[in-house]
Design a protein around this motif. Structure first.
Motif, PDB file in Angstrom:
ATOM      1  N   GLN A  35       0.799  -1.230   0.000  1.00 21.26           N
ATOM      2  CA  GLN A  35       0.000   0.000   0.000  1.00 21.26           C
ATOM      3  C   GLN A  35       0.830   1.277   0.000  1.00 21.26           C
ATOM      4  N   ASN A  36       2.041   1.246   0.535  1.00 21.17           N
ATOM      5  CA  ASN A  36       2.798   2.498   0.536  1.00 21.17           C
ATOM      6  C   ASN A  36       3.204   2.935  -0.868  1.00 21.17           C
ATOM      7  N   ILE A  37       3.210   2.021  -1.847  1.00 18.44           N
ATOM      8  CA  ILE A  37       3.444   2.462  -3.219  1.00 18.44           C
ATOM      9  C   ILE A  37       2.277   3.337  -3.684  1.00 18.44           C
ATOM     10  N   GLY A  38       1.076   3.042  -3.201  1.00 17.73           N
ATOM     11  CA  GLY A  38      -0.077   3.886  -3.516  1.00 17.73           C
ATOM     12  C   GLY A  38       0.076   5.282  -2.950  1.00 17.73           C
ATOM     13  N   VAL A  39       0.646   5.385  -1.758  1.00 16.06           N
ATOM     14  CA  VAL A  39       0.907   6.698  -1.152  1.00 16.06           C
ATOM     15  C   VAL A  39       1.919   7.463  -1.997  1.00 16.06           C
ATOM     16  N   MET A  40       2.967   6.764  -2.419  1.00 14.16           N
ATOM     17  CA  MET A  40       3.985   7.394  -3.269  1.00 14.16           C
ATOM     18  C   MET A  40       3.356   7.917  -4.561  1.00 14.16           C
ATOM     19  N   THR A 114      15.388  12.694 -10.007  1.00 17.76           N
ATOM     20  CA  THR A 114      14.767  13.609  -9.035  1.00 17.76           C
ATOM     21  C   THR A 114      13.471  13.042  -8.475  1.00 17.76           C
ATOM     22  N   ILE A 115      12.701  12.359  -9.317  1.00 22.00           N
ATOM     23  CA  ILE A 115      11.476  11.735  -8.815  1.00 22.00           C
ATOM     24  C   ILE A 115      11.829  10.617  -7.844  1.00 22.00           C
ATOM     25  N   LEU A 116      12.784   9.776  -8.222  1.00 24.63           N
ATOM     26  CA  LEU A 116      13.184   8.663  -7.360  1.00 24.63           C
ATOM     27  C   LEU A 116      13.692   9.165  -6.011  1.00 24.63           C
ATOM     28  N   LEU A 117      14.550  10.171  -6.023  1.00 25.23           N
ATOM     29  CA  LEU A 117      15.070  10.707  -4.756  1.00 25.23           C
ATOM     30  C   LEU A 117      13.962  11.306  -3.898  1.00 25.23           C
ATOM     31  N   ILE A 148      16.309  -0.170  13.690  1.00 23.97           N
ATOM     32  CA  ILE A 148      16.975  -1.295  13.032  1.00 23.97           C
ATOM     33  C   ILE A 148      15.944  -2.186  12.331  1.00 23.97           C
ATOM     34  N   PHE A 149      14.787  -2.364  12.955  1.00 24.04           N
ATOM     35  CA  PHE A 149      13.713  -3.155  12.349  1.00 24.04           C
ATOM     36  C   PHE A 149      13.316  -2.587  10.985  1.00 24.04           C
ATOM     37  N   GLN A 150      13.376  -1.275  10.840  1.00 25.57           N
ATOM     38  CA  GLN A 150      12.992  -0.629   9.578  1.00 25.57           C
ATOM     39  C   GLN A 150      13.886  -1.068   8.422  1.00 25.57           C
ATOM     40  N   LEU A 151      15.105  -1.485   8.730  1.00 29.99           N
ATOM     41  CA  LEU A 151      16.026  -1.908   7.671  1.00 29.99           C
ATOM     42  C   LEU A 151      15.481  -3.096   6.883  1.00 29.99           C
ATOM     43  N   THR A 152      14.609  -3.884   7.507  1.00 29.31           N
ATOM     44  CA  THR A 152      14.026  -5.020   6.790  1.00 29.31           C
ATOM     45  C   THR A 152      13.114  -4.569   5.649  1.00 29.31           C
ATOM     46  N   PHE A 153      12.597  -3.354   5.739  1.00 31.73           N
ATOM     47  CA  PHE A 153      11.695  -2.837   4.717  1.00 31.73           C
ATOM     48  C   PHE A 153      12.425  -2.156   3.558  1.00 31.73           C
ATOM     49  N   ILE A 154      13.657  -1.733   3.776  1.00 33.44           N
ATOM     50  CA  ILE A 154      14.367  -0.907   2.799  1.00 33.44           C
ATOM     51  C   ILE A 154      14.480  -1.561   1.414  1.00 33.44           C
ATOM     52  N   PRO A 155      14.921  -2.818   1.280  1.00 31.83           N
ATOM     53  CA  PRO A 155      15.020  -3.376  -0.082  1.00 31.83           C
ATOM     54  C   PRO A 155      13.684  -3.329  -0.841  1.00 31.83           C
ATOM     55  N   GLY A 156      12.616  -3.753  -0.194  1.00 31.26           N
ATOM     56  CA  GLY A 156      11.303  -3.709  -0.841  1.00 31.26           C
ATOM     57  C   GLY A 156      10.846  -2.295  -1.124  1.00 31.26           C
ATOM     58  N   ASP A 157      11.123  -1.383  -0.199  1.00 30.22           N
ATOM     59  CA  ASP A 157      10.734   0.015  -0.394  1.00 30.22           C
ATOM     60  C   ASP A 157      11.490   0.653  -1.565  1.00 30.22           C
ATOM     61  N   SER A 161       9.820   2.155  -4.790  1.00 26.21           N
ATOM     62  CA  SER A 161      10.146   3.527  -5.213  1.00 26.21           C
ATOM     63  C   SER A 161      10.496   3.578  -6.696  1.00 26.21           C
ATOM     64  N   ILE A 162      11.233   2.584  -7.160  1.00 24.55           N
ATOM     65  CA  ILE A 162      11.595   2.532  -8.584  1.00 24.55           C
ATOM     66  C   ILE A 162      10.345   2.322  -9.431  1.00 24.55           C
ATOM     67  N   VAL A 163       9.482   1.411  -9.021  1.00 25.59           N
ATOM     68  CA  VAL A 163       8.233   1.167  -9.755  1.00 25.59           C
ATOM     69  C   VAL A 163       7.379   2.438  -9.758  1.00 25.59           C
ATOM     70  N   ALA A 164       7.262   3.099  -8.612  1.00 26.74           N
ATOM     71  CA  ALA A 164       6.468   4.335  -8.526  1.00 26.74           C
ATOM     72  C   ALA A 164       7.061   5.419  -9.429  1.00 26.74           C
ATOM     73  N   THR A 165       8.371   5.491  -9.497  1.00 26.34           N
ATOM     74  CA  THR A 165       9.030   6.488 -10.353  1.00 26.34           C
ATOM     75  C   THR A 165       8.748   6.207 -11.822  1.00 26.34           C
ATOM     76  N   ILE A 166       8.868   4.961 -12.223  1.00 27.44           N
ATOM     77  CA  ILE A 166       8.596   4.597 -13.620  1.00 27.44           C
ATOM     78  C   ILE A 166       7.143   4.894 -13.975  1.00 27.44           C
ATOM     79  N   LEU A 167       6.210   4.505 -13.097  1.00 29.74           N
ATOM     80  CA  LEU A 167       4.789   4.779 -13.340  1.00 29.74           C
ATOM     81  C   LEU A 167       4.512   6.282 -13.394  1.00 29.74           C
ATOM     82  N   THR A 168       5.155   7.027 -12.496  1.00 33.68           N
ATOM     83  CA  THR A 168       4.959   8.478 -12.480  1.00 33.68           C
ATOM     84  C   THR A 168       5.433   9.116 -13.778  1.00 33.68           C
TER      85      THR A 168
END
Length: 181
Positions: A35-40, A114-117, A148-157, A161-168
């Protein structure tokens, strides 16, 4: 509000609802969701005003008990449980993504990088930091452990982010072409 913007806002709310039913990956107190890709995308495609509006409408639907959050959940509990930090960050992320891209557009600086960043800073870092604070507050998890727990989300995020940038980029080009036709 123009008909096209209103339609896109409603479509974004519908996309967020559909994303709730894509199975999450359990990772402890907070699952890995899509769902956070939808927010992006809300902030990046709709801009700050309509992106923020789409997120607020979606979250109001959830607060009213409609099954629009991950796993078909809804109600007020997610706003005060382990996922609270993420949920409260969603409107802020959409707002800042939209504002940033609006400013970049004024200076003709909208491109893949710039969109990705922008999406990484506000759609990943801001949301994950807020999620860590929320975990610390709601579950009494020590803040360093929550961070530290947040690091588990970084690869997927990053992938999201790349998918959201391409779609944008793709959708912005299509909308620009339609508006000039």
């Amino acid at each position: 509000m123009k008909t096209q913007k209103l339609t896109l806002t409603v479509v974004m709310v519908a996309i967020l609802v559909v994303m709730a039913y894509i199975p999450a990956i359990p990772l402890g107190p907070v699952p890995l969701t899509i769902q956070n890709i939808g927010v992006m995308l809300a902030g990046a495609i709709l801009g700050w005003r309509n992106g923020l509006l789409a997120i607020i409408i979606w979250l109001l639907m959830a607060a009213l008990g409609l099954p629009v959050l991950t796993g078909g959940s809804g109600g007020i509990a997610p706003f005060f449980g382990a996922t609270a930090g993420y949920i409260w960050a969603y409107p802020v992320a959409a707002l800042f993504i939209g504002l940033s891209l609006q400013a970049l557009t004024r200076f003709n600086r909208v491109n893949f990088v710039t969109i990705l960043l922008t999406i990484i800073v506000f759609g990943v870092i801001l949301i994950d930091l807020s999620g860590a604070v929320g975990l610390h507050i709601t579950t009494n998890m020590p803040l360093p452990k929550a961070l530290i727990f947040q690091l588990t989300f970084i690869p997927g995020d990053i992938v999201k982010s790349i998918v959201a940038t391409i779609l944008t980029l793709t959708l912005r080009q299509r909308f620009t072409a339609l508006s000039h036709a």
